[in-house]
Design an enzyme around this catalytic site. Structure first.
Site, PDB file in Angstrom:
ATOM      1  CB  THR A 184       5.612  -1.055   4.482  1.00 42.46           C
ATOM      2  OG1 THR A 184       5.397  -2.010   3.445  1.00 42.46           O
ATOM      3  CG2 THR A 184       5.008  -1.605   5.774  1.00 42.46           C
ATOM      4  CG  PHE A 187       7.421  -0.009   9.476  1.00 41.59           C
ATOM      5  CD1 PHE A 187       7.606   0.267   8.129  1.00 41.59           C
ATOM      6  CD2 PHE A 187       7.718  -1.284   9.939  1.00 41.59           C
ATOM      7  CE1 PHE A 187       8.065  -0.712   7.257  1.00 41.59           C
ATOM      8  CE2 PHE A 187       8.177  -2.269   9.082  1.00 41.59           C
ATOM      9  CZ  PHE A 187       8.357  -1.985   7.733  1.00 41.59           C
TER      10      PHE A 187
END
Ligand code: PEP
Ligand code: MN
Length: 677
Positions: free
Chosen positions: A281, A283
């Site tokens: 992921t 960020f």
């Protein structure tokens, strides 16, 4: 001549061993060289912070090439290898200096979630690398994490925006666009989903699993095998761990990080349950102020833009990056809420906003797109270091090209740039629902001063359509000179205006008078109007600059044309490139008319700006009988459009009745303009 004989297999093994040994030595030497580079960085840190010394770097590479030639090594090879080595050592030094910037500095980071959440783990990874200690503001939602930064309770927020399996996290994108926070960093965090249960739980006995919708998407293949299990959506991964701990039921599990298992005293029933082993992921780290990244550090820039909806519009915009040889690293599209005709594109590229060549690219982009905003430039570990450039390769020193560009722009001394002809030679065409303002055809905007009732608007809209008008106007929020005058019916009026526009296929324009109203009005109206009394309301101008609707900016009644263009610049510089200007009469000593229509504004503005220019003879004249001749004059002098006030029964109008045309007068005027027969 030497006899060539094939070496036997044993010899080859021996040679390979020798090569392995030499490679091991090379690696050991590279590590030793790295340690020395770090020592230099420490020295540089003590004696202030010089920028990289390109002359020394070039000298070093030339020396190595010369020494290599003594060993019969190809100069190209030595050149390539040492450029890589030098780049790496510059990167090591700069990273060290970055870390050393604030020794023992603590930063307050807002995250969505609790300890053990992926946001917290990603923030930890990001700041550990920088050697910064972190205090967390743990927020229940993404919006709350963003407002913690906006209220000054946190320095930055760390928010997930995309996952390699499940894609963009649209909620965060939408919140960030509204927030006006800047991207100052990013981190790719490896997500390792685990199935967690209380002590004694086993996978075969499970009946219910709590998990976040993103985790469900990322572990769908594993979850599909657990056919007797109910999946219960949960808003937060780490909290789902807390939930099952509190339940104390061995038939219930959660999907969260190993860290969450440790925090809540849970057992890890299975690791590696994601569909893809490589599950990352990304960020972003966002702050109120932009970051300034020194030259030489690999830097990513994120922007958001909206292109027109004609064929090839996106390709044209992306072509600007291709032509400048700039590497795009991410492109993501998002619909604009309540604006189905347009899309927003989020784009990351390899480049630094302080680099003049990047500035030039973004400038070119603003000429092509409807909306463009820089979200931020920040160091990124995903990118490769920029190669050391050969000496003398750049014809002009850095910074020169941006300067000459500014000098070449005749309008820059007057305080505007994006709106100037120097910035963009071609006329901007503002397109709304098929109506093109700024092109060849004269566009007529008409409607009552204020929305008063359903019947009034329906009757007016019908007349506008039937007489050849293109856009329906109607004031909902009226900025009146006297507080005792009719102030408009507000949002209720907006509903009526929009319905009347829909009934007759006319896009609508209405005035917005305060920054807080912009979002709500932009949700419904096709065009936002800034009135004469607000031309220098800078917070309002900035707010419409962030909106995704065209803006009609009226000239202040006592403002010069340069002040009008500087006001437009407030809108353009926030990102919105869809702006058109309206001359509506100015204050002079003449009292025969309500204001004096400054028709020379049209050719002067057309000379100075690429933005479309329209004329409002109604507010200039203040007398309906003067409106048609002034409208004809505006057409003759080259206005792109005309805006007039009309009313089914002007004598009963709640505002500006004396200057409102009757519907018959309007029809006749349209015939005179050649737009109706
Ligand atoms: C209007 O167009 O409704 C209006 C109020 O005009 P101005 O801001 O030019 O007075
Ligand atoms: Mn009016």
């Amino acid at each position: 001549m030497n006899e060539r004989s094939d070496p036997n297999p044993g010899d080859i093994e021996q040679i390979r061993d020798d090569i392995d040994r030499i490679d091991a030595d090379i690696l050991k030497l590279l590590a030793e060289r790295k340690a020395h580079s770090l020592r230099i960085a420490k020295e540089k840190g003590i004696h202030d912070r010089p920028s990289r010394d390109q002359t020394r770097e070039e000298g070093l590479i030339s020396d190595r090439i010369a020494s290599g030639m003594e060993h019969d090594l190809d100069s190209g090879l030595v050149n390539r290898v040492w450029r890589e080595i030098v780049n790496d050592s510059v990167r090591i030094q700069q990273e060290f200096l970055d870390r050393a910037e604030g020794p023992n500095q603590a930063v307050t980071v807002a995250i969505q979630g609790i300890d053990g959440s992926y946001s917290q783990l990603a923030a930890q990874q990001y700041f550990d690398h920088k050697g910064t200690s972190v205090n967390y503001v743990r927020s229940p939602t993404f919006a709350a994490a963003i407002s913690a930064v906006q209220r000054g309770e946190a320095d930055v927020a760390v928010l997930p925006i995309e996952n390699t399996t499940s894609g963009a996290i649209s909620e965060v994108y939408d919140l960030l666009l509204e927030s006006n926070l800047r991207f100052v960093g990013d981190v790719r965090f490896r997500i390792r989903h685990c199935l967690l249960g209380i002590e004694g739980a086993s996978i075969s006995e499970l009946r219910r699993i709590y998990c976040h919708p993103q985790a469900v998407a990322q572990c769908s293949e594993f979850l599909a095998q657990l056919d007797r299990c109910e999946i219960v959506y949960f808003s937060d991964t780490a909290l789902s761990g807390q939930k099952i701990r509190d339940l104390g039921d061995p038939t219930v599990a959660a999907i969260a990080s190993e860290e969450a298992a440790r925090i809540f005293g849970l057992d890890v029933l299975k690791t590696g349950i994601a569909n893809r082993d490589e599950n990352y992921t990304r960020f972003v780290v966002v702050a109120p102020e932009p970051a300034h990244v020194p030259e030489g550090i690999p830097t990513k820039t994120s922007i958001v833009m909206a292109v027109g909806n004609h064929p090839g519009a996106l390709m044209d915009a992306l072509g600007v990056f291709h032509d400048a040889d700039i590497n795009l690293v991410m492109l993501e599209s998002r619909p604009i809420p309540n604006n189905p005709r347009e899309e927003l594109f989020y784009l990351d590229f390899d480049g630094n906003i302080s680099d003049p060549s990047v500035v030039a690219v973004l400038d070119t982009l603003t000429r092509l797109v409807r909306f463009m905003r820089v979200l931020g430039s920040y160091p990124s570990r995903d990118l490769r270091p920029k190669p050391v450039e050969r000496k003398g390769r750049r014809a002009t020193p850095r910074g020169r090209s941006a300067l000459t560009q500014l000098e070449a722009s005749p309008s820059s001394p007057k305080g505007y740039r994006l709106g100037s002809r120097g910035h963009k030679e071609q006329n901007t065409v503002v397109e709304v629902a098929g109506v093109k303002l700024g092109g060849e055809d004269l566009v007529v905007i008409a409607g009552p001063c204020a929305v008063e009732s359903w019947d009034q608007m329906m009757t007016a809209a019908k007349a506008v359509k039937e007489s050849g008008g293109s856009i329906l106007r109607g004031g909902c929020f009226k900025p009146r000179t006297s507080p005792y005058s009719f102030q408009g019916l507000g949002m209720e009026a907006l509903e009526i205006l929009v319905e009347a526009g829909k009934a007759y296929g006319l896009p609508v324009v209405t005035e917005v008078v305060s920054p807080e109203d912009v979002e709500g009005v932009a949700r419904k109206a096709d065009i936002l109007q800034i009135g004469t009394r607000n031309m220098q309301n800078f917070s309002l101008l900035s707010a419409v600059g962030r909106a995704h609707r065209p803006v009609m900016l009226k000239r202040g009644m006592s403002s010069s044309l340069d002040e009008l263009l500087q006001a437009a610049e407030y809108i353009l510089s926030e990102g919105n490139q869809q702006v058109f200007l309206c001359e509506r009469g100015i204050r002079t000593f003449e009292t025969s008319t309500r204001n004096t229509l400054d028709l020379s504004a049209v050719p002067v503005l057309r000379q100075r700006t690429h933005l479309p220019v329209i004329v409002d003879p109604s507010h200039a004249a203040g007398d309906r009988d003067l409106v048609p001749p002034l409208a004809l004059a505006a057409q003759a002098i080259g206005a792109h459009g005309i805006m007039v006030e009309i009313h089914p029964d002007p004598d009963t109008a709640l505002s500006d009745g004396p200057q409102s045309l009757t519907l018959d007068q309007f029809r006749e005027m349209m015939v005179g303009l050649g737009l109706s027969s």
